[in-house]
Design a protein around this motif. Structure first.
Motif, PDB file in Angstrom:
ATOM      1  N   THR A  77       0.819  -1.217   0.000  1.00 26.06           N
ATOM      2  CA  THR A  77       0.000   0.000   0.000  1.00 26.06           C
ATOM      3  C   THR A  77       0.851   1.265   0.000  1.00 26.06           C
ATOM      4  OG1 THR A  77      -0.242  -0.258   2.407  1.00 26.06           O
ATOM      5  CG2 THR A  77      -2.071  -1.016   1.036  1.00 26.06           C
ATOM      6  N   TRP A 119       0.042   3.925  -2.771  1.00 20.81           N
ATOM      7  CA  TRP A 119      -0.452   5.250  -2.373  1.00 20.81           C
ATOM      8  C   TRP A 119       0.450   6.385  -2.851  1.00 20.81           C
ATOM      9  CZ3 TRP A 119      -1.538   3.422   3.320  1.00 20.81           C
ATOM     10  CH2 TRP A 119      -2.710   2.635   3.319  1.00 20.81           C
ATOM     11  N   VAL A 124      -5.135   7.307  -1.507  1.00 23.49           N
ATOM     12  CA  VAL A 124      -5.201   6.349  -0.402  1.00 23.49           C
ATOM     13  C   VAL A 124      -6.543   5.631  -0.445  1.00 23.49           C
ATOM     14  CG1 VAL A 124      -5.268   6.105   2.103  1.00 23.49           C
ATOM     15  CG2 VAL A 124      -3.635   7.681   1.045  1.00 23.49           C
ATOM     16  N   ASP A 125      -6.491   4.298  -0.395  1.00 28.46           N
ATOM     17  CA  ASP A 125      -7.706   3.491  -0.413  1.00 28.46           C
ATOM     18  C   ASP A 125      -7.562   2.331   0.568  1.00 28.46           C
ATOM     19  OD1 ASP A 125      -5.825   1.935  -1.668  1.00 28.46           O
ATOM     20  OD2 ASP A 125      -7.019   1.508  -3.454  1.00 28.46           O
ATOM     21  N   ASN A 126      -8.625   1.571   0.726  1.00 30.33           N
ATOM     22  CA  ASN A 126      -8.610   0.418   1.622  1.00 30.33           C
ATOM     23  C   ASN A 126      -9.576  -0.618   1.063  1.00 30.33           C
ATOM     24  OD1 ASN A 126      -8.734  -1.490   3.660  1.00 30.33           O
ATOM     25  ND2 ASN A 126      -8.964  -0.009   5.314  1.00 30.33           N
ATOM     26  N   CYS A 149      -5.049  -1.859   7.587  1.00 31.13           N
ATOM     27  CA  CYS A 149      -4.848  -0.918   6.477  1.00 31.13           C
ATOM     28  C   CYS A 149      -5.293   0.483   6.864  1.00 31.13           C
ATOM     29  CB  CYS A 149      -5.611  -1.409   5.250  1.00 31.13           C
ATOM     30  SG  CYS A 149      -5.318  -0.414   3.775  1.00 31.13           S
ATOM     31  N   GLU A 150      -6.414   0.593   7.570  1.00 31.92           N
ATOM     32  CA  GLU A 150      -6.906   1.915   7.971  1.00 31.92           C
ATOM     33  C   GLU A 150      -5.902   2.601   8.894  1.00 31.92           C
ATOM     34  OE1 GLU A 150      -9.988   4.694   7.309  1.00 31.92           O
ATOM     35  OE2 GLU A 150      -9.603   2.715   6.434  1.00 31.92           O
ATOM     36  N   HIS A 182      -2.719   1.998   9.086  1.00 31.98           N
ATOM     37  CA  HIS A 182      -1.535   2.264   8.262  1.00 31.98           C
ATOM     38  C   HIS A 182      -1.724   3.529   7.423  1.00 31.98           C
ATOM     39  CE1 HIS A 182       2.005   1.426   5.915  1.00 31.98           C
ATOM     40  NE2 HIS A 182       1.360   1.021   4.837  1.00 31.98           N
ATOM     41  N   SER A 183      -2.941   3.749   6.920  1.00 32.12           N
ATOM     42  CA  SER A 183      -3.192   4.906   6.063  1.00 32.12           C
ATOM     43  C   SER A 183      -2.964   6.218   6.811  1.00 32.12           C
ATOM     44  CB  SER A 183      -4.624   4.864   5.508  1.00 32.12           C
ATOM     45  OG  SER A 183      -5.590   5.142   6.509  1.00 32.12           O
ATOM     46  N   TYR A 236       0.678   6.901   6.935  1.00 35.22           N
ATOM     47  CA  TYR A 236       1.115   7.393   5.627  1.00 35.22           C
ATOM     48  C   TYR A 236       0.817   8.895   5.496  1.00 35.22           C
ATOM     49  CZ  TYR A 236       1.210   8.066   0.557  1.00 35.22           C
ATOM     50  OH  TYR A 236       1.479   8.540  -0.707  1.00 35.22           O
ATOM     51  N   SER A 245       4.208  -0.574  10.548  1.00 33.65           N
ATOM     52  CA  SER A 245       3.706   0.374   9.554  1.00 33.65           C
ATOM     53  C   SER A 245       4.735   1.475   9.298  1.00 33.65           C
ATOM     54  CB  SER A 245       2.389   0.984  10.055  1.00 33.65           C
ATOM     55  OG  SER A 245       2.014   2.119   9.311  1.00 33.65           O
TER      56      SER A 245
END
Length: 221
Positions: free
Chosen positions: A18, A22, A27-29, A39-40, A42-43, A46, A120
């Motif tokens: 990701t 990204w 940014v997506d999940n 993932c959320e 981690h975003s 980021y 992460s």
């Protein structure tokens, strides 16, 4: 779902993939279940990383710095909220399995969610270190320094991944206790931060008195 279904390799691969995506796309999940939580969380690391880069730039205006600072506070709050959601999910699974906890089972100082957060950040650091090897304006000494840093980060990633797997196995086997660590960040809470719930002119703090801030977030490059 039990501890054997929390695949540490899937977590680290998600974080690596990701970060690369990204940097090219929004940014997506697209994940589900436990990985959706990972993932959320981690975003927000980021987003936080790149806002902190802007904050350190020498050629941005004071107004932009103020905007970025508020963004950093918001992303750091969400980053920590989602660490807690990851740990809450693990606690929920343990409860649903009616895991028998050994009476003398110890508790780690760091939760699985906190370790996933550190992994992460390592994924982000490794990506940006790798970028340094593509520069054409630096010396071979710089490249060698970066290669050494990458090697250390990969070792840390391996160590953390292994330790996380062992911790999760122990939690689901009842050999370690698990509890979500509540951080209760105060700086964004309008009911707890006096600079938010009352006028600055009425605030009892002196201007030089330190207050809690998210500026020491662990995502700093």
């Amino acid at each position: 779902m039990d501890g054997t279904m929390i695949d540490i390799k899937e977590i680290t691969e998600l974080q690596t993939i990701t970060v690369e995506r990204w940097h090219k796309l929004p940014v997506d999940n697209n994940y589900e279940g436990f990985l959706q939580l990972v993932c959320e969380q981690h975003s927000f690391n980021y987003l936080l990383w790149h806002e902190e880069d802007i904050a350190r730039s020498r050629d941005v205006t004071d107004a932009e710095i103020a905007r970025v600072k508020r963004s950093i506070d918001g992303y750091n709050q969400q980053r920590n909220d989602w660490i807690e959601k990851i740990d809450d999910q693990i606690a929920s699974i343990v409860d649903s399995l009616e895991t028998s906890i050994e009476p003398t089972a110890p508790m780690n100082t760091e939760t699985p969610g906190c370790t996933i957060d550190r992994l992460s950040i390592l994924a982000l650091r490794l990506y940006h270190l790798q970028e340094q090897l593509e520069r054409d304006d630096v010396s071979e000494e710089h490249f060698e320094s970066v290669r050494k840093k990458i090697a250390v980060c990969r070792l840390q990633q391996d160590d953390l991944s292994r330790s996380l797997g062992e911790l999760i196995d122990d939690i689901f086997a009842g050999k370690k206790r698990h509890r979500t660590y509540r951080q209760f960040k105060m700086y964004n809470d309008p009911t707890l931060n006096p600079y938010l719930y009352q006028p600055t002119s009425m605030n009892p703090r002196e201007p030089h008195t330190p207050i809690e801030s998210s500026s020491n977030s662990a995502t700093a490059p």
